[in-house]
Design a protein around this motif. Structure first.
Motif, PDB file in Angstrom:
ATOM      1  N   TYR A 370      -2.906   7.887 -29.974  1.00 48.85           N
ATOM      2  CA  TYR A 370      -2.305   6.583 -30.250  1.00 48.85           C
ATOM      3  C   TYR A 370      -3.288   5.688 -31.015  1.00 48.85           C
ATOM      4  O   TYR A 370      -2.950   5.132 -32.064  1.00 48.85           O
ATOM      5  N   TYR A 375      -1.557   3.642 -34.209  1.00 48.20           N
ATOM      6  CA  TYR A 375      -1.590   2.177 -34.226  1.00 48.20           C
ATOM      7  C   TYR A 375      -2.485   1.719 -35.368  1.00 48.20           C
ATOM      8  O   TYR A 375      -3.696   1.926 -35.342  1.00 48.20           O
ATOM      9  N   ARG A 376      -1.851   1.090 -36.339  1.00 51.86           N
ATOM     10  CA  ARG A 376      -2.582   0.689 -37.540  1.00 51.86           C
ATOM     11  C   ARG A 376      -3.716  -0.291 -37.203  1.00 51.86           C
ATOM     12  O   ARG A 376      -4.782  -0.246 -37.812  1.00 51.86           O
ATOM     13  N   MET A 377      -3.484  -1.149 -36.218  1.00 51.42           N
ATOM     14  CA  MET A 377      -4.499  -2.158 -35.901  1.00 51.42           C
ATOM     15  C   MET A 377      -5.812  -1.507 -35.453  1.00 51.42           C
ATOM     16  O   MET A 377      -6.890  -1.931 -35.868  1.00 51.42           O
ATOM     17  N   GLN A 531      -5.408 -11.397 -38.910  1.00 54.85           N
ATOM     18  CA  GLN A 531      -4.613 -10.181 -39.067  1.00 54.85           C
ATOM     19  C   GLN A 531      -5.255  -9.294 -40.128  1.00 54.85           C
ATOM     20  O   GLN A 531      -5.485  -9.729 -41.251  1.00 54.85           O
ATOM     21  N   GLN A 546      -2.661  -4.875 -23.028  1.00 53.33           N
ATOM     22  CA  GLN A 546      -1.489  -4.011 -23.178  1.00 53.33           C
ATOM     23  C   GLN A 546      -1.492  -2.796 -22.258  1.00 53.33           C
ATOM     24  O   GLN A 546      -0.521  -2.537 -21.565  1.00 53.33           O
TER      25      GLN A 546
ATOM     26  N   VAL B  68       3.782  -8.905 -43.052  1.00 55.81           N
ATOM     27  CA  VAL B  68       2.846  -9.046 -41.929  1.00 55.81           C
ATOM     28  C   VAL B  68       3.503  -9.930 -40.871  1.00 55.81           C
ATOM     29  O   VAL B  68       3.957 -11.028 -41.192  1.00 55.81           O
ATOM     30  N   TYR B  69       3.562  -9.426 -39.638  1.00 58.09           N
ATOM     31  CA  TYR B  69       4.135 -10.276 -38.594  1.00 58.09           C
ATOM     32  C   TYR B  69       3.351 -10.208 -37.291  1.00 58.09           C
ATOM     33  O   TYR B  69       2.651  -9.236 -37.027  1.00 58.09           O
ATOM     34  N   PRO B  76       3.873  -1.061 -30.274  1.00 56.25           N
ATOM     35  CA  PRO B  76       3.644  -0.319 -31.522  1.00 56.25           C
ATOM     36  C   PRO B  76       4.679   0.764 -31.792  1.00 56.25           C
ATOM     37  O   PRO B  76       5.105   0.936 -32.942  1.00 56.25           O
ATOM     38  N   LYS B  97       4.300  -1.342 -46.583  1.00 55.24           N
ATOM     39  CA  LYS B  97       3.642  -1.430 -45.267  1.00 55.24           C
ATOM     40  C   LYS B  97       4.257  -2.529 -44.403  1.00 55.24           C
ATOM     41  O   LYS B  97       4.570  -3.613 -44.905  1.00 55.24           O
ATOM     42  N   VAL B  98       4.373  -2.215 -43.122  1.00 55.51           N
ATOM     43  CA  VAL B  98       4.742  -3.242 -42.140  1.00 55.51           C
ATOM     44  C   VAL B  98       3.531  -3.406 -41.225  1.00 55.51           C
ATOM     45  O   VAL B  98       3.238  -2.547 -40.409  1.00 55.51           O
ATOM     46  N   ASN B  99       2.786  -4.489 -41.417  1.00 54.11           N
ATOM     47  CA  ASN B  99       1.589  -4.733 -40.611  1.00 54.11           C
ATOM     48  C   ASN B  99       1.916  -5.713 -39.493  1.00 54.11           C
ATOM     49  O   ASN B  99       2.525  -6.748 -39.746  1.00 54.11           O
ATOM     50  N   TYR B 100       1.505  -5.376 -38.295  1.00 53.35           N
ATOM     51  CA  TYR B 100       1.816  -6.294 -37.197  1.00 53.35           C
ATOM     52  C   TYR B 100       0.767  -6.188 -36.106  1.00 53.35           C
ATOM     53  O   TYR B 100       0.017  -5.214 -36.016  1.00 53.35           O
ATOM     54  N   THR B 101       0.709  -7.226 -35.309  1.00 50.57           N
ATOM     55  CA  THR B 101      -0.127  -7.213 -34.104  1.00 50.57           C
ATOM     56  C   THR B 101       0.672  -7.854 -32.981  1.00 50.57           C
ATOM     57  O   THR B 101       1.362  -8.850 -33.201  1.00 50.57           O
ATOM     58  N   THR B 102       0.574  -7.259 -31.813  1.00 51.28           N
ATOM     59  CA  THR B 102       1.187  -7.872 -30.650  1.00 51.28           C
ATOM     60  C   THR B 102       0.101  -8.549 -29.826  1.00 51.28           C
ATOM     61  O   THR B 102      -0.971  -8.000 -29.629  1.00 51.28           O
ATOM     62  N   THR B 122      -1.922 -15.961 -43.722  1.00 55.40           N
ATOM     63  CA  THR B 122      -1.948 -14.518 -43.987  1.00 55.40           C
ATOM     64  C   THR B 122      -0.767 -13.823 -43.301  1.00 55.40           C
ATOM     65  O   THR B 122      -0.513 -12.660 -43.565  1.00 55.40           O
TER      66      THR B 122
END
Lengths: 579, 377
Positions: A370, A375-377, A531, A546, B68-69, B76, B97-102, B122
């Protein structure tokens, strides 16, 4: 230590033509301006966040630049939570200093002064916790010892019964415990050199005159170590009290106030930058005061444990019981500070659903998959951390090297004044440096880029490089460089072919040290990321909200990176240990 | 086919060898062209001139290359499903790309406010369960006016004050209810007040309204039906303060906490699919429905992509994914939940009425101060 070979290839002999004169003038200009520019840049990096924080602390709002007020400080003075936070922070600093001083001295004594088996290996192993991220250490200790779900309570409860209550790790005591494990190597590093070079004849003389072991330790050994110990203790007190990582994971969930987490909370929604700045100002002034005390203490003391008299540092011969006890202490520390946290991280990271107990049958690599592939982050965070560490370490060493040159080769009153000023960021907590740069740079193009994190990291840690390289420069006679210049080499050539090869061990050690520190840095980056510019430590904090498995998997990846840095640094262990 | 060592290679030989490759390449090009020519499902629904604005928006989004959201709920894996469906819906290239963070609601707002203060946005789209915060940002001109074609399906929600056209609607609602792990606790309560006396001191988790707006809204709502002494009794239990529903659930599963005051049914649904035994209570007094408002930030870097993303999330397809994967309650009129047992219709949830318009920064600060006073924070 054998001096590294220098080379004269590439140095052209001196000529006397006008071109040569121009080159000589240019070289001299470079020799003066480059180190001076590095010092100027360092002063800007030090002053920028400090001044902006001080300034913002007396402003009523972000935009009212002429609306001065003391209200931010008044509000803090009336806040019972802040008062409790200040007490908790001081207690933490004192507790960590005491425990790590006792443990650090004990470990250094065992390694440097006794005949315990395996001390060569322990000499290196004792340093491993120094390279871990304190945040990861705190998370792993929550997995190990959380009162109701920790691995140890769950494993031991059947034997110990319900009557035995494990100490609650979610407490100030828990923060002190975790921080002490990670700060012990600091004291160890400070005292192991003096301990190793201590003249054993002094202790022998005491014993010959009838003094027992404890009396000799109290009246001979400890006083000899005291300057180094006090110096290390001051560093540990200031840095541990200001550390943000461990209180965030251990104290904050129980609502325990600590000043670093209170600063962070003030920056979070509902944001009150004035309050955060006022808190940071108080803490910063306290740490600067401690730094001044430390400087004065060091300057007033003699550190020489090596005299001109012939002596032989001999190990203390322990009895069988003594050797077993010493070995037990060594193993207990290594297991507690390094092995248990890593094992706990592995257990949690391999568990698809963490229930507080490791079930080998259901273990898999899904959490690693994962964080590494899904997960891109986290993927971005790993790349960002490496980028910050490589670029930050390179800039830090370049800056620190030139500053060290300025300080050591220009022995003026200015250079004597500059060194302690440039060392100030080391005592200032990362969260305050981050806040300072947030206030300073939020309206510049640097904000929301990775470069604002790099700037803050370099500003915080370049003094480490400056100090390391400065210490090495002290041992290099200026005549070597002067000879090269007299033989016609330009300043750059003298640097390239004489100084840099001689300084190489210090340069590499400093680079690796900064690399390791920047891979795990959290205090500044938690306030400056945006971000797409998350680092591993920031991602760990986000993931910790998480899933236990994800955070453990990413922590294992960070540990691997840090241990990689550690093993590379081992090659420079002699330099690092100050031998 | 054999080859003779040292013999000359003729053009025919070369052609024979390359023939399969040429055929494969031609087939690939033809397939790719056909796929490219296929109309995006979003366009196929429209006719004639209605297609043109969307075509222009899609072209602009493709040029922007990403969206970006920031979000507080979406996991994820759900984001991956949404991203894939989003690309297909508008026939966007795979490179889009769909960039995101929770993050926690507090973190999302902190990040957005910092970027607003810096005038360096951003993030394109934000989603957070704090309508008062969004109303305030609309007044400041920080939220882009965009009249989404999907808003027509949200007229009923807007009428209830759960959104403000043309600025924001809610992409899904959730609520907090007491939650526990059936493996560690037998609990049969039916009221919020039944939480007292169940878990010993330090084994109950709650959340901190001073840093989380969703917790604050819940506290404000609960205070309209429960008196302060109840919260004073909760405070005496020295609850753990947690900020993210995933961790609240994880700590129940590990046994660290016995009872969570603010559990999220979504997490029980998700963790139970992985073998956990989390249970939730439907309090007889009702729950505070938290609409997660979704908006596009003024001066965001990818406005066209942001508009498409907002449209997609509010669409029938987007809402279905969010209901299936995150158990969010849709505010879309006529929406049929794919898992009605877990995600009830918005009309069937017993809610505690909240007048979102009446919640002001002052009243929020007053509620925070009251909570902090009770819980000594």
């Amino acid at each position: 230590m054998e001096a590294p070979a220098t080379s004269t290839r590439g140095i052209r002999p001196a000529t006397t033509g006008p071109q040569s004169q121009r080159s000589s003038v240019a070289s001299t200009v470079l020799q003066v301006t480059l180190p001076a520019a590095a010092v100027a840049a360092g002063l800007v990096l030090v002053a920028g966040p400090i001044v902006s924080t001080l300034w913002r602390s007396v402003l009523a709002s972000d935009t009212g630049y002429d609306d001065w007020t003391w209200n931010n400080f008044v509000a803090l003075a009336l806040d019972r939570g802040i008062q409790q936070g200040a007490i908790n922070t001081i207690v933490t600093g004192l507790g960590v200093t005491l425990f790590s001083a006792i443990l650090g001295c004990l470990l250094a004594w065992i390694v440097a002064r006794t005949d315990v088996a395996g001390r060569k290996s322990f000499e290196i192993l004792n340093l491993i916790p120094f390279f871990f991220s304190p945040y990861v250490g705190a998370m792993s200790w929550l997995y190990i010892a959380a009162p109701n779900s920790g691995i140890l309570p769950k494993l031991l409860q059947p034997w110990l019964g319900n009557a035995f209550a494990f100490p609650n790790v979610y407490s100030v005591g828990g923060v002190i415990w975790v921080l002490s494990l990670f700060y012990t190597p600091y004291i160890y590093l400070f005292v192991i050199g003096p301990m190793r070079s201590m003249d054993g004849a002094l202790e022998d003389a005491a014993r010959v005159h009838g003094a027992g072991f404890w009396y000799t330790t109290r009246t001979i050994t400890v006083p000899l170590l005291l300057p180094a110990l006090m110096s290390g203790a001051l560093v540990v007190f200031v840095t541990s009290a200001g550390l943000f990582d461990v209180p965030l994971s251990i104290a904050a969930p129980r609502g325990i106030h600590m000043i670093p987490t209170d600063i962070f909370k003030a920056v979070q929604y509902p944001t009150d930058i004035g309050r955060a700045s006022a808190l940071a100002t108080i803490m910063m002034l306290a740490t600067i005061a401690f730094a001044v005390v430390q400087q004065r203490y060091i300057n007033a003391r003699r550190f020489d444990t090596i005299s001109g008299k012939g002596y032989q540092p001999r190990p203390v011969r322990l009895g069988r019981a003594g050797r077993a006890a010493a070995l037990g202490i060594q193993i207990a520390y290594f297991v507690t500070a390094a092995v248990l946290p890593i094992v706990a991280l592995l257990m949690v990271s391999l568990s698809p659903l963490w229930t507080g107990l490791f079930r080998p049958a259901s273990a898999n690599l899904s959490n690693f998959h994962y964080v590494l592939f899904d997960y891109r982050m986290t993927q971005t965070a790993i790349a960002n951390s490496l980028f910050v560490a490589v670029v930050g370490a390179t800039l830090g060493v370049a800056l620190g090297g030139l500053q060290a040159y300025f300080v050591r080769r220009r022995r003026t009153r200015l250079s004597a004044l500059v060194e302690p000023v440039l060392s100030l960021p080391l005592g200032i907590p990362g969260i305050i440096i981050g806040l300072g740069f947030l206030i300073l740079l939020i309206r510049t193009p640097l904000y929301t880029t990775i470069w604002i994190i790099i700037v803050a990291c370099v500003a915080h840690f370049f003094p480490l490089a400056m100090r390391n390289i400065s210490a090495m420069l002290l041992s290099i006679n200026p005549e070597l460089e002067q000879s090269a210049r007299a033989s016609g080499a330009t300043w750059l050539q003298a640097m390239r072919f004489i100084m840099i090869p001689l300084l190489r061990p210090a340069l590499i050690a400093s680079w690796l040290l900064l690399f390791v520190i920047l891979v795990r840095e959290l205090g500044a980056s938690i306030l400056l990321y945006a971000q797409g510019t998350e680092t591993i430590s920031v991602a760990l904090v986000i993931l910790s909200e998480q899933n236990f498995g994800y955070v453990a998997a990413l922590a294992v990846i960070q540990v691997v990176l840090l241990l990689g840095g550690f093993f590379l640094m081992r090659r420079n262990a002699a330099t690092f240990l100050g031998r | 086919m054999t080859s003779r060592v040292g013999a000359a290679v003729t053009p025919e030989d070369t052609m024979t060898r390359l023939a399969p490759w040429i055929a494969a390449l031609t087939a690939f090009v033809l397939t790719a062209t056909a796929a490219g020519a296929q109309e995006a499902p979003a366009l196929a629904r429209l006719t004639g001139a209605d297609k043109t604005p969307l075509q222009k928006l899609i072209a602009a989004a493709v040029k922007e290359g990403q969206v970006v959201y920031l979000d507080t709920v979406i996991q994820p894996a759900t984001n991956d499903t949404l991203s894939e469906a989003f690309r297909k819906y508008y026939a966007l290239p795979p490179a889009f790309k769909v960039n995101y963070t929770t993050m926690t609601p507090g973190n999302v707002i902190t990040r957005l406010e910092q970027e607003m203060r810096a005038n360096r946005i951003t993030v394109d789209v934000g989603a957070v369960a704090s309508p008062p915060w969004a109303f305030a940002r609309v007044k400041e001109g920080r939220i882009m006016a965009y009249d989404s074609p999907e808003y027509a399906a949200y007229a009923k929600s807007f009428a209830l004050g759960l959104g403000k056209p043309p600025y924001f609607a809610f992409n899904g609602a959730y609520f907090f209810v007491p939650m526990w792990n059936a493996e560690t606790l037998k609990f049969t309560g039916t009221s919020w007040k039944d939480l007292l006396g169940v878990a010993p001191s330090g084994r109950l988790s709650t959340t901190d309204p001073t840093v989380s707006d969703s917790a604050l809204m819940t506290y404000i709502g609960l205070r309209t039906i429960i008196d302060l002494p109840f919260f004073e009794e909760v405070a005496k239990l020295k609850p753990v303060l947690l900020y993210k529903s995933e961790i609240i659930a994880s700590r129940l599963i590990s046994g660290e906490d016995l009872l969570a005051m603010y559990g999220m049914p979504t997490r029980a649904y998700q963790f139970n699919q992985r073998g956990a035994r989390l249970q939730v209570m439907s309090p007889k007094e009702g729950v505070v429905l938290l609409p997660q408002v979704m908006f596009i930030l003024q001066d965001c870097p990818h406005p066209a992509a942001a508009k498409l993303w907002l449209d997609f999330i509010l669409s029938e397809q987007g809402q279905t994914i969010l209901a299936e994967r995150e158990a969010l309650i849709s505010g879309r009129s006529g929406f049929v939940s794919p898992i009605p047992d877990v995600v009830p219709s918005i009309d069937t949830v017993k809610t505690i009425a909240i007048n979102w318009d009446a919640i002001t920064p002052d009243s929020m600060q007053k509620a925070r101060a009251e909570w902090a006073g009770v819980f000594k924070r």
